[in-house]
Design an enzyme around this catalytic site. Sequence first.
Site, PDB file in Angstrom:
ATOM      1  N   ILE A 126      46.293  48.698  41.806  1.00 46.71           N
ATOM      2  CA  ILE A 126      47.192  49.844  41.979  1.00 46.71           C
ATOM      3  C   ILE A 126      46.652  51.065  41.268  1.00 46.71           C
ATOM      4  O   ILE A 126      46.169  50.982  40.147  1.00 46.71           O
ATOM      5  CB  ILE A 126      48.579  49.519  41.386  1.00 46.71           C
ATOM      6  CG1 ILE A 126      49.184  48.377  42.179  1.00 46.71           C
ATOM      7  CG2 ILE A 126      49.504  50.719  41.428  1.00 46.71           C
ATOM      8  CD1 ILE A 126      50.397  47.829  41.536  1.00 46.71           C
ATOM      9  N   HIS A 174      48.116  53.752  39.526  1.00 50.39           N
ATOM     10  CA  HIS A 174      49.468  53.873  38.984  1.00 50.39           C
ATOM     11  C   HIS A 174      50.034  55.279  39.116  1.00 50.39           C
ATOM     12  O   HIS A 174      49.313  56.242  39.346  1.00 50.39           O
ATOM     13  CB  HIS A 174      49.479  53.422  37.526  1.00 50.39           C
ATOM     14  CG  HIS A 174      49.472  51.925  37.389  1.00 50.39           C
ATOM     15  ND1 HIS A 174      50.549  51.152  37.744  1.00 50.39           N
ATOM     16  CD2 HIS A 174      48.512  51.072  36.970  1.00 50.39           C
ATOM     17  CE1 HIS A 174      50.253  49.874  37.531  1.00 50.39           C
ATOM     18  NE2 HIS A 174      49.010  49.801  37.060  1.00 50.39           N
ATOM     19  N   ARG A 210      43.598  40.092  31.469  1.00 51.66           N
ATOM     20  CA  ARG A 210      43.616  41.417  30.866  1.00 51.66           C
ATOM     21  C   ARG A 210      42.900  41.383  29.523  1.00 51.66           C
ATOM     22  O   ARG A 210      42.978  40.386  28.809  1.00 51.66           O
ATOM     23  CB  ARG A 210      45.055  41.876  30.624  1.00 51.66           C
ATOM     24  CG  ARG A 210      45.936  41.865  31.863  1.00 51.66           C
ATOM     25  CD  ARG A 210      47.364  42.153  31.433  1.00 51.66           C
ATOM     26  NE  ARG A 210      48.328  42.061  32.525  1.00 51.66           N
ATOM     27  CZ  ARG A 210      48.879  40.931  32.946  1.00 51.66           C
ATOM     28  NH1 ARG A 210      48.552  39.772  32.380  1.00 51.66           N
ATOM     29  NH2 ARG A 210      49.763  40.948  33.912  1.00 51.66           N
ATOM     30  N   ILE A 230      40.184  47.874  27.608  1.00 54.16           N
ATOM     31  CA  ILE A 230      40.573  48.609  28.825  1.00 54.16           C
ATOM     32  C   ILE A 230      41.554  47.747  29.618  1.00 54.16           C
ATOM     33  O   ILE A 230      41.207  47.063  30.572  1.00 54.16           O
ATOM     34  CB  ILE A 230      39.339  49.006  29.667  1.00 54.16           C
ATOM     35  CG1 ILE A 230      38.309  49.742  28.798  1.00 54.16           C
ATOM     36  CG2 ILE A 230      39.764  49.892  30.834  1.00 54.16           C
ATOM     37  CD1 ILE A 230      38.819  51.019  28.140  1.00 54.16           C
ATOM     38  N   SER A 260      45.442  47.449  31.580  1.00 54.01           N
ATOM     39  CA  SER A 260      46.083  48.270  32.599  1.00 54.01           C
ATOM     40  C   SER A 260      46.539  49.551  31.924  1.00 54.01           C
ATOM     41  O   SER A 260      47.029  49.494  30.790  1.00 54.01           O
ATOM     42  CB  SER A 260      47.279  47.515  33.180  1.00 54.01           C
ATOM     43  OG  SER A 260      47.856  48.284  34.184  1.00 54.01           O
ATOM     44  N   CYS A 285      39.631  35.624  61.069  1.00 53.09           N
ATOM     45  CA  CYS A 285      40.900  36.064  60.486  1.00 53.09           C
ATOM     46  C   CYS A 285      40.848  37.544  60.117  1.00 53.09           C
ATOM     47  O   CYS A 285      41.799  38.273  60.321  1.00 53.09           O
ATOM     48  CB  CYS A 285      41.246  35.248  59.246  1.00 53.09           C
ATOM     49  SG  CYS A 285      41.257  33.476  59.513  1.00 53.09           S
ATOM     50  N   CYS A 313      42.579  31.574  56.826  1.00 54.61           N
ATOM     51  CA  CYS A 313      41.954  30.247  56.792  1.00 54.61           C
ATOM     52  C   CYS A 313      41.058  30.094  55.565  1.00 54.61           C
ATOM     53  O   CYS A 313      40.512  29.023  55.317  1.00 54.61           O
ATOM     54  CB  CYS A 313      41.228  29.915  58.087  1.00 54.61           C
ATOM     55  SG  CYS A 313      39.518  30.427  58.169  1.00 54.61           S
ATOM     56  N   CYS A 369      34.435  30.118  58.714  1.00 60.10           N
ATOM     57  CA  CYS A 369      33.235  30.959  58.704  1.00 60.10           C
ATOM     58  C   CYS A 369      32.244  30.612  57.604  1.00 60.10           C
ATOM     59  O   CYS A 369      31.109  31.079  57.641  1.00 60.10           O
ATOM     60  CB  CYS A 369      33.616  32.422  58.625  1.00 60.10           C
ATOM     61  SG  CYS A 369      34.546  32.855  57.160  1.00 60.10           S
TER      62      CYS A 369
HETATM   63  C1  FAD Z   1      46.279  40.917  36.038  1.00 62.70           C
HETATM   64  C2  FAD Z   1      45.799  42.328  35.930  1.00 62.70           C
HETATM   65  C3  FAD Z   1      46.362  43.346  36.707  1.00 62.70           C
HETATM   66  C4  FAD Z   1      45.922  44.638  36.588  1.00 62.70           C
HETATM   67  N1  FAD Z   1      46.428  45.580  37.418  1.00 62.70           N
HETATM   68  C5  FAD Z   1      45.974  46.846  37.333  1.00 62.70           C
HETATM   69  C6  FAD Z   1      46.426  47.816  38.230  1.00 62.70           C
HETATM   70  O1  FAD Z   1      47.174  47.536  39.163  1.00 62.70           O
HETATM   71  N2  FAD Z   1      46.036  49.108  38.082  1.00 62.70           N
HETATM   72  C7  FAD Z   1      45.191  49.456  37.087  1.00 62.70           C
HETATM   73  O2  FAD Z   1      44.884  50.638  36.962  1.00 62.70           O
HETATM   74  N3  FAD Z   1      44.689  48.547  36.237  1.00 62.70           N
HETATM   75  C8  FAD Z   1      45.056  47.240  36.356  1.00 62.70           C
HETATM   76  N4  FAD Z   1      44.558  46.298  35.517  1.00 62.70           N
HETATM   77  C9  FAD Z   1      43.569  46.693  34.539  1.00 62.70           C
HETATM   78  C10 FAD Z   1      42.162  46.800  35.126  1.00 62.70           C
HETATM   79  O3  FAD Z   1      41.910  45.742  36.006  1.00 62.70           O
HETATM   80  C11 FAD Z   1      41.161  46.748  34.003  1.00 62.70           C
HETATM   81  O4  FAD Z   1      41.505  47.709  33.064  1.00 62.70           O
HETATM   82  C12 FAD Z   1      39.739  47.031  34.456  1.00 62.70           C
HETATM   83  O5  FAD Z   1      39.376  46.233  35.553  1.00 62.70           O
HETATM   84  C13 FAD Z   1      38.791  46.782  33.310  1.00 62.70           C
HETATM   85  O6  FAD Z   1      37.494  47.044  33.745  1.00 62.70           O
HETATM   86  P1  FAD Z   1      36.277  46.912  32.750  1.00 62.70           P
HETATM   87  O7  FAD Z   1      35.095  47.454  33.478  1.00 62.70           O
HETATM   88  O8  FAD Z   1      36.597  47.491  31.464  1.00 62.70           O
HETATM   89  O9  FAD Z   1      36.130  45.339  32.507  1.00 62.70           O
HETATM   90  P2  FAD Z   1      35.424  44.236  33.445  1.00 62.70           P
HETATM   91  O10 FAD Z   1      35.713  44.460  34.846  1.00 62.70           O
HETATM   92  O11 FAD Z   1      35.714  42.909  32.883  1.00 62.70           O
HETATM   93  O12 FAD Z   1      33.900  44.546  33.241  1.00 62.70           O
HETATM   94  C14 FAD Z   1      33.187  44.105  32.114  1.00 62.70           C
HETATM   95  C15 FAD Z   1      31.916  43.478  32.575  1.00 62.70           C
HETATM   96  O13 FAD Z   1      31.091  43.200  31.459  1.00 62.70           O
HETATM   97  C16 FAD Z   1      30.378  42.018  31.720  1.00 62.70           C
HETATM   98  N5  FAD Z   1      29.898  41.478  30.451  1.00 62.70           N
HETATM   99  C17 FAD Z   1      30.625  40.899  29.481  1.00 62.70           C
HETATM  100  N6  FAD Z   1      29.832  40.505  28.454  1.00 62.70           N
HETATM  101  C18 FAD Z   1      28.574  40.847  28.807  1.00 62.70           C
HETATM  102  C19 FAD Z   1      27.316  40.688  28.172  1.00 62.70           C
HETATM  103  N7  FAD Z   1      27.195  40.114  26.976  1.00 62.70           N
HETATM  104  N8  FAD Z   1      26.207  41.130  28.822  1.00 62.70           N
HETATM  105  C20 FAD Z   1      26.309  41.726  30.037  1.00 62.70           C
HETATM  106  N9  FAD Z   1      27.482  41.895  30.671  1.00 62.70           N
HETATM  107  C21 FAD Z   1      28.614  41.472  30.067  1.00 62.70           C
HETATM  108  C22 FAD Z   1      31.414  41.153  32.385  1.00 62.70           C
HETATM  109  O14 FAD Z   1      30.813  40.120  33.114  1.00 62.70           O
HETATM  110  C23 FAD Z   1      32.142  42.157  33.266  1.00 62.70           C
HETATM  111  O15 FAD Z   1      31.618  42.211  34.580  1.00 62.70           O
HETATM  112  C24 FAD Z   1      44.940  44.965  35.640  1.00 62.70           C
HETATM  113  C25 FAD Z   1      44.368  43.964  34.888  1.00 62.70           C
HETATM  114  C26 FAD Z   1      44.748  42.646  35.056  1.00 62.70           C
HETATM  115  C27 FAD Z   1      44.055  41.570  34.330  1.00 62.70           C
END
Ligand code: FAD
Lengths: 479, 418
Positions: A53, A55, A317, A341, A343, A408, A441, A446
Amino acid sequence: MKQGSDTFDVVIIGAGVSGANIARRLCSYELDVALVEKEADVSFGISKANSGIVHGGFHHGSKYLKARLEVLGASMFDRLKAELDFPFERCGIVVVALHEDEMRSVEQLYTQGVENGVIGIEMCSRERMLELEPKLSSDTVGGLYAPGGGIVEPYRFVFSLVENAQKNGLSLLTDYKVVQARRAGELWTVTAADGRAVQARYVVNAAGLFADEVSRIFGAEEYLVHARKGEYYLLDRQTKAKPDRVVFPVPTSVSKGMLIVPTVEGTVLIGPTATKVDDKEDCATTREELDTILKSARNMIPSISEGDVITSFAGIRSVIEEDFMIEASAKVPAFIHVAGIQSPGLTASPAIGEYVKDLLKKAGLRLVEKADFDPFVRKVPRAKDLSPFELDALIQKDPAYGELVCRCERVTEAEIVEAIRRGHTTLDGIKYFTRAQMGRCQGGFCTYKILKIIMRETGMKAGEITKRGGASTVLRGEL
Amino acid sequence: MKELQFDSAVIGGGAAGMAAALELSARGLSCAVIEREDELGGILMQCIHNGFGLIEFNEELSGPEFAQRLEEKVRSAAITPFCGATVIEVEDNGEHKVISCVSGAWGVIRIKARAVVLAMGCRERNRGNIRIPGSRPAGVFTAGLAQRLVNIEGYIPGKDVVIIGSGDIGLIMARRMSWIGCKVHAVVEILPYPSGLTRNIVQCLKDFGIPLYLSHLTTNIYGQDRVEGVEVTPIENGALMFDRSFRIPCDTVLLSVGLVPENELSRSLGIDLSPMTNGPWVDSTLMTSVPGVFACGNVLHVHDLVDFVVEEARRAGSFAADWLAGRRKDKELRVKAGSNVRYVTPGRLDPARDNKLYLRTLIVKNDAVLEVRLNNKTVRSQKKSHVQPSEMISFNLGPSELAAARESPDSVLEVSIL
Ligand SMILES: Cc1cc2nc3c(=O)[nH]c(=O)nc-3n(C[C@H](O)[C@H](O)[C@H](O)COP(=O)(O)OP(=O)(O)OC[C@H]3O[C@@H](n4cnc5c(N)ncnc54)[C@H](O)[C@@H]3O)c2cc1C
Ligand SMILES: Cc1cc2nc3c(=O)[nH]c(=O)nc-3n(C[C@H](O)[C@H](O)[C@H](O)COP(=O)(O)OP(=O)(O)OC[C@H]3O[C@@H](n4cnc5c(N)ncnc54)[C@H](O)[C@@H]3O)c2cc1C
């Protein structure tokens, strides 16, 4: 540009939505940037399993950095969509009050939204709510409407960002798990588990759930990232219970509650729950939680049926405290934390890219705009969006558009091949890029076709193909 | 874009589609058969075990052999097969139905036909449909997918296998996996009785010493990257006995938890579906709620024997030909599922001719009785030595038994298993 060299101006750790936005932003400057990711593909962390979403800007007060970046980030999506061709729609958000005493909280949300500068936000009567969303429960007493809120396909967003950054010079290194860091002179040496190493003048730690570990590896601040699991059900696009807008309950002090999301692709998502977990990779779903979701969703839209469920999944999260932690390390030089980081991280992510760019500038990174920055990605025609005439014309050029692989979601061989050529060679990577295996499915028909296309396009053997990298091999060999 | 016109068109080139097309062409009508795969045959092509055709050909054939017999007839009849062409849309323009299909060879083709027979078969229910909690590792397959991978593609999906659900495909795969040298550790079934045919329980499990856990629910799937095991919990008097849960280590889970008729196209055409069969609601002529559109085989309701599929499809083809010849139905009577009956199809009967009915019961019982009541008067009471949900029951009803319905306009026929 010194493509292929292993000394970079900036190395970003973590190819989630945060790292991807930062990477794309930095690639608009004359900089050598690398994005390193421990998984086999990008967006395999938190950014793949969330509510998707954008937000509405009313859930948090402006004293929080996350609220300020949320409002700013949300406003950047229209332009990003035009440039990056990912599924995004401003469908609007409603918050439903089911009891009179919830209307107090709705008023607070409204005031908060207005203070945050959200445009078009509206307090609604019961009649107005039911006019907006006739499927809502007859217990609805009123609510809130934020027309600017939206829905996005998070992994496609990340794929597009990274692809565009690569087009503008980014080096992407996957299967690159950072395990060691050393600083000598002006440079960090960042080493992966398999021994590869890169050098960097600046490092951005956008490692999501593992930002605490990465911080430790660099000798920077000590903190703990807590994991809070959220489980979901996905409903078939044929469900009769699909609302037109995202439906939220009135939030409690700890969570935004469980929502009903009409996804950009026409399916419906219900959830998430919120459970503290110790294991950061524990994406298992549980019977009890899943039952809670159904119950809660039915409170708001009673026609939601178990029979429409096509799959369940969980996301985790990353939470440090109440707010994002985006700052330069005070302990070690040239190291920026992008941690906790939670939500609305997805919503805020374009603004996180800006914010981190500014932090790097403050820390001494020289930014010179790239004259030939190209903000666009090459669009992939999607069979499902084409009229029969358009599809026919495309098949005359590329017969692979006539080979339907996933019925699908109506995905053709040409789209699968395109995904593979763009670097998505796992079943999950292809799924997120094309939607093949994502429909009712769930790959029953596929998967074998996709396996064969991967083998043909990459030369991999049957036993080498994985679901999502690592040890997740799909087949155990040939007869 | 290519446009073609035929008297009739059949969607799906499995056993049902081929049999329906043969009938239409035997009646002198031009007929197109549109099949997504590169060859005709449908699901039969991956069923390399024996057990097909005992009724139809009076011998025991493998699936591909059975398909080949039909295909040879199709090739020598005036039927136009389009293989490698997927139907993506059907529109009803009153006079004609317009079928849009895509194929790499021809692009998008639009086929116009006055009558259409739906024969799209079914798909397998999957993990999401039955909501098994746990992690989401590689190594979870539907049994039919595994069957395809082994029998047609020649790949080994895994070495240590647990099969969830005791449907026929799962049972057959238990034997198949054992034959290729894999260890099948268990078949786990939530119900107190198996959902596959008895002959498959004997030939595929007993003969291989594979344990069958009845009244057991799979309560978890473990494994981070690849499946590491499943948790199984006994059920007693409807309650889960968690204190007696146990784990079965494995690297592969096959799901055989039922089939669902594939009716996305039907739905988009506005055809009424029955919630009990998940197939189209049909009248005494196997015609759906959209005039000129007929249905047969697994898309109508899930069959366990291909011989019944072919028989039903032939009738659908013949009714479609009648309809094209201008015959319209007479008065029909309504059919209702009575006690212990999950569904009866078709939903209407023609009291003036011989009708064939199919039903599935909800119970397992020896010495049962099939009871048919017309307007509350018993018109048939037939002994059945054994009934169970997995074995489809079929029977005929003719004008003599339905005579009463010709007088009273709102007649109802109720079918029960007692
Ligand atoms: C259930 C849920 C619902 C949510 N809904 C929303 C929503 O509707 N709207 C919204 O705005 N936000 C939402 N959020 C929040 C949002 O999804 C996150 O804030 C965001 O995806 C975080 O992104 P990121 O890049 O910080 O972390 P990540 O996507 O986890 O990226 C971090 C990356 O670092 C990599 N990594 C870790 N350690 C290492 C290492 N040692 N070496 C190399 N790579 C490494 C990991 O593999 C990962 O790919 C939601 C979160 C959750 C869990
Ligand atoms: C694994 C398994 C084992 C069995 N074992 C036995 C046995 O031992 N003995 C026995 O007698 N019976 C057995 N049966 C039952 C019997 O074989 C089947 O019920 C029968 O073959 C079904 O025929 P059908 O034509 O209805 O469906 P299918 O064979 O599934 O044919 C449907 C066809 O439609 C095509 N199609 C679907 N949608 C489209 C579209 N949009 N455009 C173009 N084409 C489309 C499909 O590709 C497929 O070829 C078994 C069934 C299965 C699944």
